[in-house]
Design a protein around this motif. Structure first.
Motif, PDB file in Angstrom:
ATOM      1  N   ASP A  77       0.832  -1.211   0.000  1.00  0.00           N
ATOM      2  CA  ASP A  77       0.000   0.000   0.000  1.00  0.00           C
ATOM      3  C   ASP A  77       0.863   1.256   0.000  1.00  0.00           C
ATOM      4  N   ALA A  80       1.986   1.867  -3.491  1.00  0.00           N
ATOM      5  CA  ALA A  80       0.913   2.474  -4.287  1.00  0.00           C
ATOM      6  C   ALA A  80       0.838   3.966  -3.987  1.00  0.00           C
ATOM      7  N   LYS A  81       0.915   4.312  -2.707  1.00  0.00           N
ATOM      8  CA  LYS A  81       0.811   5.721  -2.333  1.00  0.00           C
ATOM      9  C   LYS A  81       2.004   6.538  -2.827  1.00  0.00           C
ATOM     10  N   PHE A  88      -3.871  -5.045 -13.083  1.00  0.00           N
ATOM     11  CA  PHE A  88      -3.777  -6.506 -12.974  1.00  0.00           C
ATOM     12  C   PHE A  88      -4.151  -7.212 -14.271  1.00  0.00           C
ATOM     13  N   LEU A  92      -9.504  -8.576  -9.590  1.00  0.00           N
ATOM     14  CA  LEU A  92     -10.366  -9.363  -8.710  1.00  0.00           C
ATOM     15  C   LEU A  92     -11.755  -8.761  -8.593  1.00  0.00           C
ATOM     16  N   PRO A  95     -17.588  -8.467  -4.679  1.00  0.00           N
ATOM     17  CA  PRO A  95     -19.018  -8.243  -4.524  1.00  0.00           C
ATOM     18  C   PRO A  95     -19.283  -7.544  -3.190  1.00  0.00           C
ATOM     19  N   GLY A  96     -20.212  -6.599  -3.185  1.00  0.00           N
ATOM     20  CA  GLY A  96     -20.561  -5.931  -1.924  1.00  0.00           C
ATOM     21  C   GLY A  96     -19.894  -4.583  -1.748  1.00  0.00           C
ATOM     22  N   SER A 106      -9.477   4.431  -2.061  1.00  0.00           N
ATOM     23  CA  SER A 106      -8.157   4.350  -2.653  1.00  0.00           C
ATOM     24  C   SER A 106      -7.588   5.762  -2.943  1.00  0.00           C
TER      25      SER A 106
ATOM     26  N   ASP B 399      -4.726 -12.833  -2.351  1.00  0.00           N
ATOM     27  CA  ASP B 399      -4.800 -12.082  -3.603  1.00  0.00           C
ATOM     28  C   ASP B 399      -5.780 -10.913  -3.504  1.00  0.00           C
ATOM     29  N   GLU B 400      -6.888 -11.139  -2.767  1.00  0.00           N
ATOM     30  CA  GLU B 400      -7.870 -10.068  -2.604  1.00  0.00           C
ATOM     31  C   GLU B 400      -7.276  -8.928  -1.779  1.00  0.00           C
ATOM     32  N   PHE B 402      -4.174  -8.275  -1.398  1.00  0.00           N
ATOM     33  CA  PHE B 402      -3.105  -7.648  -2.182  1.00  0.00           C
ATOM     34  C   PHE B 402      -3.671  -6.676  -3.221  1.00  0.00           C
ATOM     35  N   TYR B 403      -4.776  -7.060  -3.829  1.00  0.00           N
ATOM     36  CA  TYR B 403      -5.392  -6.184  -4.831  1.00  0.00           C
ATOM     37  C   TYR B 403      -5.745  -4.833  -4.213  1.00  0.00           C
ATOM     38  N   LEU B 404      -6.352  -4.867  -3.020  1.00  0.00           N
ATOM     39  CA  LEU B 404      -6.716  -3.609  -2.359  1.00  0.00           C
ATOM     40  C   LEU B 404      -5.462  -2.852  -1.914  1.00  0.00           C
ATOM     41  N   GLN B 405      -4.476  -3.606  -1.406  1.00  0.00           N
ATOM     42  CA  GLN B 405      -3.221  -2.952  -0.984  1.00  0.00           C
ATOM     43  C   GLN B 405      -2.550  -2.236  -2.150  1.00  0.00           C
ATOM     44  N   SER B 406      -2.620  -2.867  -3.322  1.00  0.00           N
ATOM     45  CA  SER B 406      -1.954  -2.282  -4.488  1.00  0.00           C
ATOM     46  C   SER B 406      -2.658  -1.002  -4.931  1.00  0.00           C
ATOM     47  N   ARG B 407      -3.816  -0.704  -4.314  1.00  0.00           N
ATOM     48  CA  ARG B 407      -4.510   0.551  -4.583  1.00  0.00           C
ATOM     49  C   ARG B 407      -4.345   1.524  -3.410  1.00  0.00           C
ATOM     50  N   GLY B 408      -3.360   1.240  -2.555  1.00  0.00           N
ATOM     51  CA  GLY B 408      -3.039   2.183  -1.483  1.00  0.00           C
ATOM     52  C   GLY B 408      -3.786   1.948  -0.187  1.00  0.00           C
ATOM     53  N   ILE B 409      -4.579   0.871  -0.110  1.00  0.00           N
ATOM     54  CA  ILE B 409      -5.358   0.603   1.103  1.00  0.00           C
ATOM     55  C   ILE B 409      -4.543  -0.332   2.009  1.00  0.00           C
ATOM     56  N   PRO B 410      -4.244   0.084   3.257  1.00  0.00           N
ATOM     57  CA  PRO B 410      -3.426  -0.761   4.131  1.00  0.00           C
ATOM     58  C   PRO B 410      -4.071  -2.136   4.371  1.00  0.00           C
ATOM     59  N   ALA B 411      -3.216  -3.145   4.623  1.00  0.00           N
ATOM     60  CA  ALA B 411      -3.678  -4.535   4.725  1.00  0.00           C
ATOM     61  C   ALA B 411      -4.812  -4.692   5.733  1.00  0.00           C
ATOM     62  N   LEU B 417     -12.526  -4.248   4.939  1.00  0.00           N
ATOM     63  CA  LEU B 417     -13.389  -3.919   3.792  1.00  0.00           C
ATOM     64  C   LEU B 417     -13.926  -5.194   3.138  1.00  0.00           C
ATOM     65  N   LEU B 418     -13.063  -6.197   3.010  1.00  0.00           N
ATOM     66  CA  LEU B 418     -13.476  -7.451   2.379  1.00  0.00           C
ATOM     67  C   LEU B 418     -14.478  -8.205   3.247  1.00  0.00           C
ATOM     68  N   ALA B 421     -17.732  -6.391   2.973  1.00  0.00           N
ATOM     69  CA  ALA B 421     -18.344  -6.654   1.664  1.00  0.00           C
ATOM     70  C   ALA B 421     -19.008  -8.028   1.632  1.00  0.00           C
TER      71      ALA B 421
END
Lengths: 256, 448
Positions: A77, A80-81, A88, A92, A95-96, A106, B399-400, B402-411, B417-418, B421
């Motif tokens: 993260d 990214a920042k 990707f 991924l 849902p929700g 983000s 992987d889920e 990581f996907y969010l982390q790769s958008r700047g959201i801390p683990a 969030l997951l 959801a």
């Protein structure tokens, strides 16, 4: 040297004990578009995931310097920042979580990192609508769950929308063209070109030369067996298309 | 070997003794609960026979043990520690209910406090002609047909259902006559204030061609160790529609055992969204009995448990006629040392040809000591049907995250969030917006 965005030196890496990268070198400067091509299993996608910090890969040697800092020390993260963005190969589905909420969280994570005030839903809407217009996307994208039920092309465009919002210094497009029909490919390529800025750089990872008809790279690298074997300008892509990857691989074997 | 065998033997004999005493205790304990039963108002006199039958049934039974197949995964031992007495209902007013009232149901709300009807807190007005929403006693006066429905669903012999039938005094009735459409959702609010035993009872009859939305909600004003033993009977008659949301927000020290029994006549539609957030031990029996062809059944379930709490859903979809459709999704989120149970029976006998049924059990385990027991149980003898089922037990995917982390959201935030959801997907199916907003807020708190 201030215009160097990314510098990779002698990088080695493995997954589950299997070496994937075996001495990888790359330098990307501001304003440049680089493309890494290579056969399946050459390590292209691994390299892109290592840049973004995927936990499944272990770096065993070498260094990655991004804008003067050691990238390997940063959490995904924080990378990214700091301005690394990975589009990707297989985005991924979540849902929700609505796409717009995801994009806002983000976007605000990055703003917070930069010491800027976070935007509320109302102000953010203005920002995101302008990007949606720029990318000629259907606004209904925003209210749907992240990637849920999206077609392959829609998922890839959603990746580009995220990139447009986060305005990374280095955008890495991992097989952004795979599975796209020619119309979707033109749209995605057009978006990438529209987002190009002199202070940023783009790294395209692809198996097919086709994408490079629409996004013109400054440098093309051919990768095989965890290393870059050959670099050149856009003519190299055409030569690869005509002669196939075997031509590079055989040359390597003779040279060795 | 010798050294080891001694403790083993002594453990065994302990279990034997314990089993013996426990058995007696469990029967005695149940008798104790039964002795607290209230008197049935005389207006419901015609029910006395069913009530007497339930009484003698419970009289000869005991609180189930984990040796009972239906209670294999859910241990009721902790319930036996609670002692109850007959109590007068607490006096509460609107200020205490503020958080629980729904603006959509301002004039279609019944409130029960510790099982007792609270007319001053209830409001029923502006309903279409012939629609009756009120306490059971009033219902029995106004609707002569009522005793034909009350306590007349299959499955009434189950011990806690019978205990309720033998014990209840007050209860909610919603009577919706033929072709009547009730726009306002009917809110049945059961409030617990003290360490009491209560037997909430609901009867919903949607006559042919009618449509009604029902919110059955259990809430608490204290952290008390009470025991709610509820039974809701729903009759969806020909071509009628019932949209039912059941929310269990009991105190985390409380015990909640609830039954929902639904009969579906030809061409009827029934949707249940059951959300279980509270209670130390919560068990929901959800039973659908198809009585005519081409019924449509949708069951959505969400259970969130943490600490050492237990959340259990036992469902049965008993089809008996052709052309039925049933869709069931049950989700659980389990943290800490908590335990979730799902047992989903679907019966598709030979008479139920052309059935289309799907069942999915999805479970998210958020700690190494969290536990889930999931058991889809499809019994199909019809040969021309579509029946699908699946069960997943998973942790959050790397992987889920990581996907969010790769958008700047801390683990850490990505995991929350997951989880949110995963759960909110069920809440989003609730049509009453104020309730949906409240539950969204609660889910947000419980997943952060």
């Amino acid at each position: 040297m201030s215009d160097v965005i990314l510098s990779v030196q002698d990088l080695t890496a493995e997954v589950d004990g299997n070496p994937i990268l075996k001495g990888f070198n790359l330098e990307i400067k501001a304003g440049e578009i680089h493309a890494i091509m290579g056969p399946n299993g050459s390590g292209k996608s691994t390299f892109s995931k290592i840049l973004a910090g995927h936990p499944a890969y272990t770096v065993t040697g070498g260094e990655i310097v991004f804008l003067g800092q050691n990238l390997l020390e940063l959490e995904p993260d924080d990378r990214a920042k700091s301005g690394v963005f990975l589009a990707f190969q297989y985005p991924l589905e979540i849902p929700g979580v609505s796409n717009v909420d995801f994009l806002r969280v983000s976007y605000n994570a990055k703003r917070k990192h930069e010491g800027l005030e976070e935007l509320d839903a109302f102000d953010f809407d203005e920002v995101v609508q302008s990007k949606v217009t720029l990318l000629k996307m259907d606004p209904s994208f925003l209210s749907r769950s992240v990637n849920e039920g999206f077609s392959g092309g829609e998922k890839k465009r959603n990746e580009i929308l995220q990139m447009a919002l986060l305005e990374p210094r280095l955008g890495i497009l991992d097989e952004i063209d795979s599975g796209l029909d020619i119309d979707a490919l033109k749209v995605v390529a057009g978006s990438v070109n529209a987002l190009k800025k002199p202070e940023n750089a783009t790294l395209i990872i692809t198996h097919y030369q086709r994408l490079l008809n629409y996004i013109l790279p400054d440098v093309i690298h051919v990768m095989a067996d965890g290393r870059i074997l050959m670099s050149g300008d856009k003519d190299l892509a055409l030569e690869l298309e005509a002669k196939g990857y075997d031509w590079v691989l055989e040359g390597e074997a003779v040279g060795a | 070997m010798t050294i080891e065998s001694i403790p083993v033997e002594s453990t065994l004999s302990d279990v034997g003794n314990l089993g013996g005493t426990t058995k007696v205790n469990r029967a005695d304990y149940l008798l104790g609960l039964l002795s607290l039963r209230g008197e049935l108002p005389s207006e419901l006199g015609r029910l006395q026979e069913r009530r007497d039958r339930a009484f003698s049934l419970v009289h000869d039974r005991a609180i189930p043990t984990t040796r009972d197949e239906e209670w294999r995964f859910t241990d009721l031992s902790d319930l036996l520690r609670l002692q109850f007495q007959t109590r007068l209902p607490s006096e509460i007013g609107f200020p205490q209910l503020e958080d629980f009232l729904l603006p959509e149901s301002t004039n279609s709300r019944l409130v029960f406090v510790d099982g007792v009807f609270a007319p001053a807190l209830s409001a029923v007005d502006d309903l279409p002609d012939g629609v009756l929403v009120g306490n059971l006693v009033a219902g029995a006066e106004l609707v002569p047909a009522l005793p034909a429905y009350l306590a007349n669903q299959p499955g009434g012999d189950e011990v806690f259902t019978a205990l309720n039938t033998a014990s209840f005094t007050d209860g909610a009735i919603a009577w919706v006559p033929k072709n009547s459409v009730v726009e306002a959702p009917i809110h049945l609010l059961f409030v617990s204030t003290t360490e009491a035993l209560s037997h909430p009872r609901c009867l919903v009859v949607a006559q042919a061609g009618s449509c009604v939305t029902l919110i059955e909600e259990y809430v608490s004003l204290s952290e008390g160790r009470y025991f709610t033993n509820s039974v809701t009977e729903i009759y969806v008659e020909e071509n009628a529609e019932v949209r039912h949301t059941r929310v269990q927000r009991d105190s985390v020290s409380a015990f909640h055992i609830g039954k929902t029994a639904v009969s579906q006549a030809r061409d009827s539609r029934y949707t249940c969204t059951a959300v279980s957030l509270g209670a130390k031990l919560a068990r929901h029996h959800l039973e659908i009995y198809q009585t005519g062809e081409q019924t449509d059944t949708t069951l959505n379930g969400l259970t969130l448990v943490d600490g050492d709490r237990v959340g259990d859903t036992h469902s049965l979809i008993a089809l008996s006629q052709p052309y039925g459709t049933a869709n069931q999704v049950n989700k659980t989120v389990v943290r800490d040392r908590a335990h979730a149970v799902f047992n989903g029976k679907v019966w598709v006998p030979k008479a139920a040809q052309m059935t289309n049924a799907a069942q999915l059990s999805r479970n998210l385990l958020l700690s190494p000591k969290a536990r889930v027991d999931t058991k889809p149980q499809l019994e199909i003898t019809a040969d021309n049907v579509k029946c699908a089922h699946g069960a997943t037990v998973s942790q959050l995917e790397d992987d889920e995250v990581f996907y969010l982390q790769s958008r700047g959201i801390p683990a850490d935030q990505a995991r929350k969030l997951l989880t949110y959801a995963f759960a909110i997907d069920v809440i989003d199916r609730i049509s009453v917006s104020s309730l949906r907003d409240t539950l969204t807020r609660l889910i947000r708190v419980q997943t952060s």
